[in-house]
Design an enzyme around this catalytic site. Structure first.
Site, PDB file in Angstrom:
ATOM      1  N   GLY A   1      60.565  12.252  20.144  1.00 17.25           N
ATOM      2  CA  GLY A   1      59.412  11.446  20.502  1.00 17.25           C
ATOM      3  C   GLY A   1      59.628  10.737  21.825  1.00 17.25           C
TER       4      GLY A   1
ATOM      5  N   GLN B   1      60.003   7.738  22.522  1.00 24.85           N
ATOM      6  CA  GLN B   1      61.039   6.708  22.443  1.00 24.85           C
ATOM      7  C   GLN B   1      62.232   7.182  21.606  1.00 24.85           C
ATOM      8  OE1 GLN B   1      61.471   3.879  23.990  1.00 24.85           O
ATOM      9  NE2 GLN B   1      59.564   4.050  25.145  1.00 24.85           N
ATOM     10  N   SER B   2      62.537   8.452  21.694  1.00 21.89           N
ATOM     11  CA  SER B   2      63.604   9.038  20.896  1.00 21.89           C
ATOM     12  C   SER B   2      64.978   8.437  21.201  1.00 21.89           C
ATOM     13  CB  SER B   2      63.649  10.551  21.139  1.00 21.89           C
ATOM     14  OG  SER B   2      64.821  11.105  20.594  1.00 21.89           O
ATOM     15  N   ASN B   3      65.620   7.871  20.171  1.00 19.46           N
ATOM     16  CA  ASN B   3      66.996   7.396  20.316  1.00 19.46           C
ATOM     17  C   ASN B   3      67.939   8.578  20.543  1.00 19.46           C
ATOM     18  OD1 ASN B   3      66.359   4.604  19.622  1.00 19.46           O
ATOM     19  ND2 ASN B   3      66.096   5.337  17.530  1.00 19.46           N
TER      20      ASN B   3
ATOM     21  N   CYS C   1      67.300  11.465  22.034  1.00 19.92           N
ATOM     22  CA  CYS C   1      67.217  11.990  23.401  1.00 19.92           C
ATOM     23  C   CYS C   1      67.959  11.085  24.378  1.00 19.92           C
ATOM     24  CB  CYS C   1      65.752  12.151  23.809  1.00 19.92           C
ATOM     25  SG  CYS C   1      64.933  13.562  23.009  1.00 19.92           S
TER      26      CYS C   1
END
Length: 329
Positions: A72, A74-76, A78
């Protein structure tokens, strides 16, 4: 002695376990402990780095020099992938669900700061075509001279699952040190890899406690199938025959709320109240929903037979900032 795959040591481990005395007293249920996997690092903070230690080790062993993954906006996961790539001198390409007009904030800002190449795709394409899109990007980058390695969403695959196999080893050792046993271990479930690793270790190490996942998207049937699949993929790395049943997978369904990464006011208020009460900050996407679910289940009496429960804080603090205007102080 079962031998699990090797890893790269990046995270600050072991993470400590603390007793949440004030929350336990307020809820009037079992004693609640919290494992601070939000403290695995700064750039790599949260649960994803445990999985990436194994996944990226496999990539490096294969001679790859570029990591492709997805998540997403705000992917942690990524953000942690971009950080570990920078640390190891690798390139990274992130396929994010969203659009280029999104405000540069939170994890998205850190992705840029860490030098990741970002490709935005629509929510529809992300849902149905993300693996195909990453495969196409892999071919494109190979033509440019790179040797890419694709990491699935959340590093939630067979090799990534061993991150939380190791975490369970930590928990068992910490139980001995603290002279406490956890009847249940609770974790937010968003892609299944954290849960699957814990359950794999529970079976192999004969841990006498139950693992419960609080799903933050989809439903219990989806996650039982997903976790079941990851478990068998992990077992392929081991020279041992393991049998799993979907009945062993415990999902506390009903706390997705308005949807993935979409917060209800009662969830945000719970995050605010807990921060004031315990000095611990949860995130709106994963841990906020999961701890809210745990608290509600305790109020309902679902945990009345438990003496001690452990909540795994899987991080995500950078995801608070994009939703800061939604909090009511």
């Amino acid at each position: 002695m079962i031998k699990i795959p090797e890893r790269i040591s990046i995270a600050n481990l072991p993470t400590k376990i603390e007793k949440m005395k004030k929350l336990s007293k307020k809820l009037g249920g079992p004693d609640i402990y919290i494992k601070r996997d939000d403290q695995t690092g700064i750039e790599v903070s949260g649960n994803k780095i445990r999985k990436l230690e194994f996944t990226v080790k496999e990539a490096v062993d294969k001679g790859c020099n570029l990591l492709i993954t997805c998540g997403g906006i705000q992917s942690n996961h990524c953000r942690a992938t971009a950080a570990i790539a920078a640390k190891l001198g690798l390139n990274s390409c992130l396929v994010l669900k969203g659009n280029s007009g999104t405000e540069l904030n939170g994890n998205l800002f850190l992705d840029k700061l860490l030098g990741a190449e970002i490709r935005f795709i629509t929510p529809e394409d992300y849902k149905d075509k993300r693996m195909k899109i990453m495969e196409q990007i892999k071919i494109e980058l190979e033509h440019k001279g790179f040797k890419p390695y694709i990491i699935p969403e959340g590093a939630s695959n067979g090799i990534g699952g061993f991150g939380y196999y190791k975490a369970m080893e930590e928990i068992i050792e910490q139980e001995k040190e603290m002279n406490v046993h956890f009847d249940r271990i609770i974790v937010a479930t968003g892609s299944g890899g954290t849960y699957s690793g814990l359950l794999l270790a529970k079976k192999i190490l004969n841990y006498n406690g139950d693992i419960y996942g609080v799903n933050v998207c989809d439903d219990d049937e989806y996650f039982k199938n997903k976790i079941y699949s990851i478990l068998y993929e992990s077992s392929e790395y081991l020279n041992v025959n393991l049998e799993f049943s979907k009945d062993e997978i415990n999902i506390l369904d009903g706390y997705v709320g308005r949807g993935y990464a979409i917060s209800r006011q009662e969830e945000l208020q719970f995050i605010y109240e807990l921060a004031k009460l315990e000095g611990i900050i949860l995130d709106p996407v994963y841990t906020g929903k999961a701890m809210y679910g745990l608290a509600e289940e305790i109020k309902r009496g679902s945990f009345k037979e438990c003496k001690n429960v452990l909540f795994v804080h899987t991080g995500g603090i950078f995801g608070v900032f994009p939703q800061k205007d939604l909090f009511e102080f």
